[in-house]
Scaffold this active site. Structure first.
Site, PDB file in Angstrom:
ATOM      1  N   LYS A  71       1.116  -1.419  -0.023  1.00  0.00           N
ATOM      2  CA  LYS A  71       0.099  -0.086  -0.165  1.00  0.00           C
ATOM      3  C   LYS A  71       0.914   1.082  -0.071  1.00  0.00           C
ATOM      4  O   LYS A  71       0.646   2.193  -0.610  1.00  0.00           O
ATOM      5  CB  LYS A  71      -0.870  -0.184   1.086  1.00  0.00           C
ATOM      6  CG  LYS A  71      -1.934  -0.908   1.212  1.00  0.00           C
ATOM      7  CD  LYS A  71      -2.955  -1.481   2.147  1.00  0.00           C
ATOM      8  CE  LYS A  71      -3.746  -2.474   1.776  1.00  0.00           C
ATOM      9  NZ  LYS A  71      -4.702  -3.168   3.064  1.00  0.00           N
ATOM     10  N   GLN A 116      -5.348  -2.091   9.124  1.00  0.00           N
ATOM     11  CA  GLN A 116      -5.123  -3.069   8.450  1.00  0.00           C
ATOM     12  C   GLN A 116      -5.810  -4.454   9.151  1.00  0.00           C
ATOM     13  O   GLN A 116      -5.343  -4.581  10.512  1.00  0.00           O
ATOM     14  CB  GLN A 116      -3.530  -3.538   8.490  1.00  0.00           C
ATOM     15  CG  GLN A 116      -3.048  -4.787   7.653  1.00  0.00           C
ATOM     16  CD  GLN A 116      -3.687  -4.945   6.052  1.00  0.00           C
ATOM     17  OE1 GLN A 116      -3.431  -3.892   5.526  1.00  0.00           O
ATOM     18  NE2 GLN A 116      -4.101  -6.016   5.729  1.00  0.00           N
ATOM     19  N   ASP A 146     -11.689   2.225   2.740  1.00  0.00           N
ATOM     20  CA  ASP A 146     -11.951   0.544   2.842  1.00  0.00           C
ATOM     21  C   ASP A 146     -13.195   0.141   2.596  1.00  0.00           C
ATOM     22  O   ASP A 146     -13.482  -1.058   2.100  1.00  0.00           O
ATOM     23  CB  ASP A 146     -11.357  -0.356   4.159  1.00  0.00           C
ATOM     24  CG  ASP A 146     -10.234  -0.961   3.721  1.00  0.00           C
ATOM     25  OD1 ASP A 146      -9.537  -1.399   2.538  1.00  0.00           O
ATOM     26  OD2 ASP A 146      -9.546  -1.457   4.708  1.00  0.00           O
TER      27      ASP A 146
END
Ligand code: NDP
Length: 279
Positions: free
Chosen positions: A52, A96, A119
């Site tokens: 990322k 995460q 997300d």
């Protein structure tokens, strides 16, 4: 031979489009910044977080990395999220997953400002998707829609079957296919006669989390097959939920593993971050 849907090429195209958008924003004096939080040092998570950061650098976004110890308390993590919510220069916040067992994932997701929920996991983002309002969409299913569209595969009016109903892949996938006017069926571990159902699919999405489970007995001749699964086989090679060698000869188009759905997730994350600036 089927059309091989090239996720590497399509994700590269999307990242280049995002790079242009980020440059346009920079010309207007607007920076794009993603904050990535990792708790603990799960090796797979570290690889994802590293990728990322690399993608952010490629498209010209700033990235802030927060690497917290495994024993970080839920309260400390929530405090950090609140701090990032309040920071104007941070456009996107990503935590995460999975988180260590002592932390309540749902509460952490709910703490993220929906305007920064790149997300697309916040209940407000999921609700917006459900009722057809604008909002962030979970990156992997959003990437699959891009794979289909950019490969010239029509979704409207097609029988679409999704195997899997997770919050991250299966459910948002079904909602997105519905939004694209597909006729959608969702299967799960309690589905009776799975093969009967999957054989109706013009577009079959396998997000079942079982290596090579989907063989040609599950696939209608000429179907489009999208493989979301990522596993390591006995020889440590990557494979998907679909038995590629068995299925490829009977379908019209298929995503390989690796190089299919996988690279799309990060490309769509970059896309979501660039879009978060105008929210
Ligand atoms: P989950 O384990 O959360 O969900 C799996 C789903 O499959 C569940 O809904 C489950 O049903 C269903 N299922 C399990 N066994 C069967 C069965 N025998 N028959 C029918 N349905 C079954 O997985 P995820 O959705 O998170 O991920 C799916 C796969 O995609 C995994 O391999 C994962 O690694 C991969 N993945 C890949 C990403 C990428 O970027 N390419 C991103 C995210 C995931 P039930 O609900 O009844 O338990």
């Amino acid at each position: 031979m089927p059309q091989i849907i090239d996720g590497k090429a399509i994700s590269a195209q999307i990242k280049d489009e995002v790079k242009e958008r980020v440059a346009e924003l920079a010309a207007q004096g607007k920076k794009v910044c993603l904050a990535v939080i990792q708790v603990g040092n799960d090796p797979a998570s570290s690889v994802y977080v590293g990728n990322k950061k690399k993608a952010c650098a490629y498209v010209g976004m700033e990235s802030l990395a927060y690497e917290l110890a495994e024993e970080t308390t839920q309260e400390a993590l929530l405090d950090l999220i609140r701090e990032l919510n309040a920071k104007e220069e941070v456009n996107g916040i990503l935590v995460q997953l999975p988180l260590p067992k002592h932390i309540d994932e749902d509460e952490v997701i709910r703490a993220i400002d929906p305007k920064k929920d790149v997300d697309g996991f916040h209940p407000q983002s999921v609700g917006a998707l459900c009722i057809g309002q604008p909002g962030f969409v979970s990156c992997t299913p959003a990437g699959i829609i891009q794979l289909l569209k950019r490969s010239g595969i029509e979704i409207a009016g097609k029988e679409c079957v999704v195997i899997g109903r997770s919050n991250i892949v299966g459910k948002p996938m079904a909602l997105l296919l519905l939004r694209e006017n597909g006729t959608v069926t969702v299967c799960h571990s309690r589905t009776k006669d799975l093969k009967e159902v999957t054989k109706r699919a013009d577009i079959l999405v396998a997000a079942v989390g079982k290596p090579k489970m989907i063989t040609r007995e599950y696939v209608k001749e000429g179907a489009v097959v999208i493989d979301v699964g990522i596993h390591r086989n006995e020889n440590n090679k990557l494979c998907g939920d679909v038995d590629y060698e068995d299925v490829a000869p009977v379908c019209s188009a298929i995503t390989p593993v690796p190089g299919g759905v996988g690279p799309m997730t990060i490309a769509m994350l970059m896309y979501n971050c660039a879009n978060s600036v105008s929210r």
